[in-house]
Enzyme design. Structure first.
Site, PDB file in Angstrom:
ATOM      1  N   CYS A  12       6.070   5.280   9.054  1.00 35.82           N
ATOM      2  CA  CYS A  12       6.587   4.278   7.799  1.00 35.82           C
ATOM      3  C   CYS A  12       8.125   4.610   7.680  1.00 35.82           C
ATOM      4  CB  CYS A  12       5.860   4.536   6.652  1.00 35.82           C
ATOM      5  SG  CYS A  12       4.163   3.718   6.892  1.00 35.82           S
TER       6      CYS A  12
ATOM      7  N   GLU B  87       0.888  -1.310   0.115  1.00 32.68           N
ATOM      8  CA  GLU B  87      -0.027   0.077   0.058  1.00 32.68           C
ATOM      9  C   GLU B  87       0.733   1.139   0.092  1.00 32.68           C
ATOM     10  OE1 GLU B  87      -3.201   0.149  -0.383  1.00 32.68           O
ATOM     11  OE2 GLU B  87      -2.534   2.581  -0.488  1.00 32.68           O
TER      12      GLU B  87
ATOM     13  N   GLY C 132      12.157  20.790   6.223  1.00 34.88           N
ATOM     14  CA  GLY C 132      11.537  20.572   7.305  1.00 34.88           C
ATOM     15  C   GLY C 132      12.497  20.120   8.701  1.00 34.88           C
TER      16      GLY C 132
ATOM     17  N   LYS D 223       3.196  15.127  10.554  1.00 30.14           N
ATOM     18  CA  LYS D 223       2.851  16.068   9.715  1.00 30.14           C
ATOM     19  C   LYS D 223       1.413  16.310   9.983  1.00 30.14           C
ATOM     20  CE  LYS D 223       1.075  12.715   6.310  1.00 30.14           C
ATOM     21  NZ  LYS D 223       1.215  12.277   5.021  1.00 30.14           N
TER      22      LYS D 223
ATOM     23  N   LEU E 258      10.046  18.073  -1.974  1.00 27.14           N
ATOM     24  CA  LEU E 258      11.402  18.966  -1.900  1.00 27.14           C
ATOM     25  C   LEU E 258      11.006  20.102  -0.876  1.00 27.14           C
ATOM     26  CD1 LEU E 258      12.898  18.878  -5.313  1.00 27.14           C
ATOM     27  CD2 LEU E 258      13.774  17.617  -3.319  1.00 27.14           C
TER      28      LEU E 258
ATOM     29  N   ARG F 287      -0.974   7.802   1.656  1.00 27.40           N
ATOM     30  CA  ARG F 287      -0.319   8.917   2.923  1.00 27.40           C
ATOM     31  C   ARG F 287      -1.215   9.048   3.658  1.00 27.40           C
ATOM     32  NH1 ARG F 287       0.866  13.073  -1.655  1.00 27.40           N
ATOM     33  NH2 ARG F 287      -1.109  12.014  -2.480  1.00 27.40           N
ATOM     34  N   GLU F 288      -0.933   9.132   4.921  1.00 23.99           N
ATOM     35  CA  GLU F 288      -1.895   9.539   6.079  1.00 23.99           C
ATOM     36  C   GLU F 288      -2.012  11.120   5.839  1.00 23.99           C
ATOM     37  OE1 GLU F 288      -0.657   8.826  10.065  1.00 23.99           O
ATOM     38  OE2 GLU F 288       0.041   6.517   9.172  1.00 23.99           O
TER      39      GLU F 288
END
Ligand SMILES: NC(=O)c1ccc[n+]([C@@H]2O[C@H](COP(=O)([O-])OP(=O)(O)OC[C@H]3O[C@@H](n4cnc5c(N)ncnc54)[C@H](O)[C@@H]3O)[C@@H](O)[C@H]2O)c1
Length: 444
Positions: free
Chosen positions: A265, A156, A258, A329, A255, A159-160
């Site tokens: 993951c 899978e 952060g 995030k 890109l 993305r959360e």
């Protein structure tokens, strides 16, 4: 997306594990017209789901779940056996955390396979949707101990935060199987979705998932290293990213500099990738570098906060840090391996008091969150977090932090307080105009 627009299929699916992946998988397949039974070992989750509550923060998921339940296509039960019994195809969506030596811990997968083995229908297909190392398809076959069922890998990529959209509009679906017929039965489940389907052997499908996560982690580490260079040479990372990202061979996504990558993951999968390679005689030194750059990035953020507080390295006794954002995030309530928590843990070890606000940790916290946030003073609004703080740090890119009332922040934290903006969310000019100091990532 609504089940009413899909014709009902005659295939019965079982989903084992109703976390971020299992719940999304079950609800989305039901929305495509399949009849789905989702099982979890956690009775609290099953009760919540049967009561119409979604245990996680995930945009649009509640609506997909409720629509599918009302259409009679989605059920929640306790345990893997109950989900697998009578199913034509069973998806394993259980955790594969990091083991002590960096490898993926397969104990949840093996336990689930042991539980479902005896109840599987002859001819059933068992699908590894969890992220599992190369060879796991064979491992599940061994644990099942049945020669009348098939095991298929279907990693899978959701993305959360955008899980429903990612599931229903994927860039591709990857299916790895020794048996072409079993692979095609799984491929047919995605018939309502317009996407390329790549059928491979099991080892390739398993490698694709790790290589994809490794590559994405590499992009973030790369831009974080470029941001560090920008600080050294006096360049602006936003311009640099625009300049390199507009090259189609590179692409602008992933890109964004952060505080370093995290989440449930990338950390475990990047270490597992190194370990899988090592176990097969290859030293994936590049991936080790990607991981090292990420650790350096967390350290750089700690150093920025110490500088912002006006203290030397490791000397944070008596310093209060106002932390904005705790999740790894925006768009999720997932705190697993959050860079915010890793940085906060270092700050606390150096003596700091941390007062934090995150939009998903307001009110009474579920037990696992309460454990993860132990030692942090969690408050219910952003201004309360910055009140009297010696330094303010933005850790998560929640949109509301971009709209912070900077005058109010200056009034509550005090003029001259530094905001360490690890997400480059604020406009440095506006921050300075409000009488605050600013330190972002790779820019002035
Ligand atoms: N979270 C993501 O963004 C994401 C994306 C792609 C792939 N993955 C992979 O998918 C897998 C699952 O991740 P997740 O984030 O959904 O995990 P999660 O921890 O959110 O959910 C796992 C669920 O499985 C349940 N469970 C464990 N053992 C069980 C058993 N024997 N029977 C029934 N239920 C059981 C747990 O109670 C939990 O609810 C992992 O391998 C992960 O690497 C995750």
């Amino acid at each position: 997306m609504s089940s009413s627009t899909q014709s009902r299929s005659s295939v019965r699916l079982g989903v084992v594990g109703t976390g971020y992946v299992g719940l999304t998988t079950g609800a989305c397949f039901a929305s495509l017209g399949h009849s789905v039974v989702c099982g979890d070992i956690d009775p609290r989750k099953v009760d919540l789901l049967n009561g119409g509550h979604i245990p996680i923060v995930e945009d649009g998921l509640e609506q997909v779940v409720n629509t599918a339940r009302s259409a009679g296509l989605l059920e929640f039960v306790l345990g893997a056996e109950a989900a697998a019994e009578g199913a034509d195809i069973v998806f394993l969506c259980v955790p594969t955390p990091q083991g002590d030596d960096g490898s993926a811990d397969l104990s949840y997968i093996e336990a689930a396979a042991e539980q479902i083995g005896p109840v599987l229908k002859p001819g059933a297909v068992v699908v590894n949707k969890s992220t599992v190392p190369v060879g796991s398809t064979l491992a599940v076959e061994r644990v099942l101990g049945r020669d009348d069922v098939f095991v298929v890998s279907n990693p899978e990529f959701l993305r959360e935060g955008t899980a429903v959209r990612d599931f229903l509009q994927p860039d591709r679906v990857v299916i790895g199987a020794k048996n072409r017929g079993a692979a095609e039965r799984v491929a047919d489940l995605y018939a309502g979705i317009d996407t390329p389907i790549l059928i491979t052997d099991p080892a390739s499908a398993e490698t694709i998932k790790y290589a994809a996560n490794g590559f994405l982690a590499m992009k973030i580490s790369f831009v974080n290293a470029v941001a560090a260079m920008c600080e050294a040479v006096g360049a602006d990372v936003a311009s640099v990213v625009e300049g390199i990202g507009s090259d189609q061979r590179i692409g602008g996504q992933f890109l964004r500099p952060g505080p370093g990558w995290g989440g449930s993951c990338f950390p475990k999968d990047s270490r597992a990738l190194v370990k899988i390679a090592e176990d097969h005689g290859y030293d994936f030194s590049m991936m080790r570098g990607v991981i090292d750059v990420n650790s350096e990035q967390l350290e750089r953020m700690v150093a920025k906060i110490e500088r912002g507080a006006g203290v030397g390295r490791g000397r944070l006794h008596g310093v209060t840090v106002g932390a904005l954002g705790l999740t790894f995030k925006a768009g999720t309530d997932d705190l697993r391996e959050s860079p915010a928590l890793a940085i906060i843990s270092e700050l606390r070890a150096a003596g700091a008091t941390v007062r934090a606000f995150d939009p998903t940790t307001v009110g009474e916290l579920p037990p696992h969150h309460a454990r993860e946030l132990e030692g942090i003073e969690v408050v219910d609004d952003a201004l309360a977090a910055v009140d009297g703080a010696d330094v303010v740090a933005i850790f998560t890119e929640w949109p509301e932090f971009a709209k912070l009332d900077l005058d109010a922040v200056a009034a509550r934290a005090g003029a001259g307080t530094t905001i360490v903006d690890t997400r480059n969310l604020l406009d440095p000019v506006l921050v300075r105009e409000a009488g605050l100091d600013y330190d972002g990532v790779g820019r002035r």
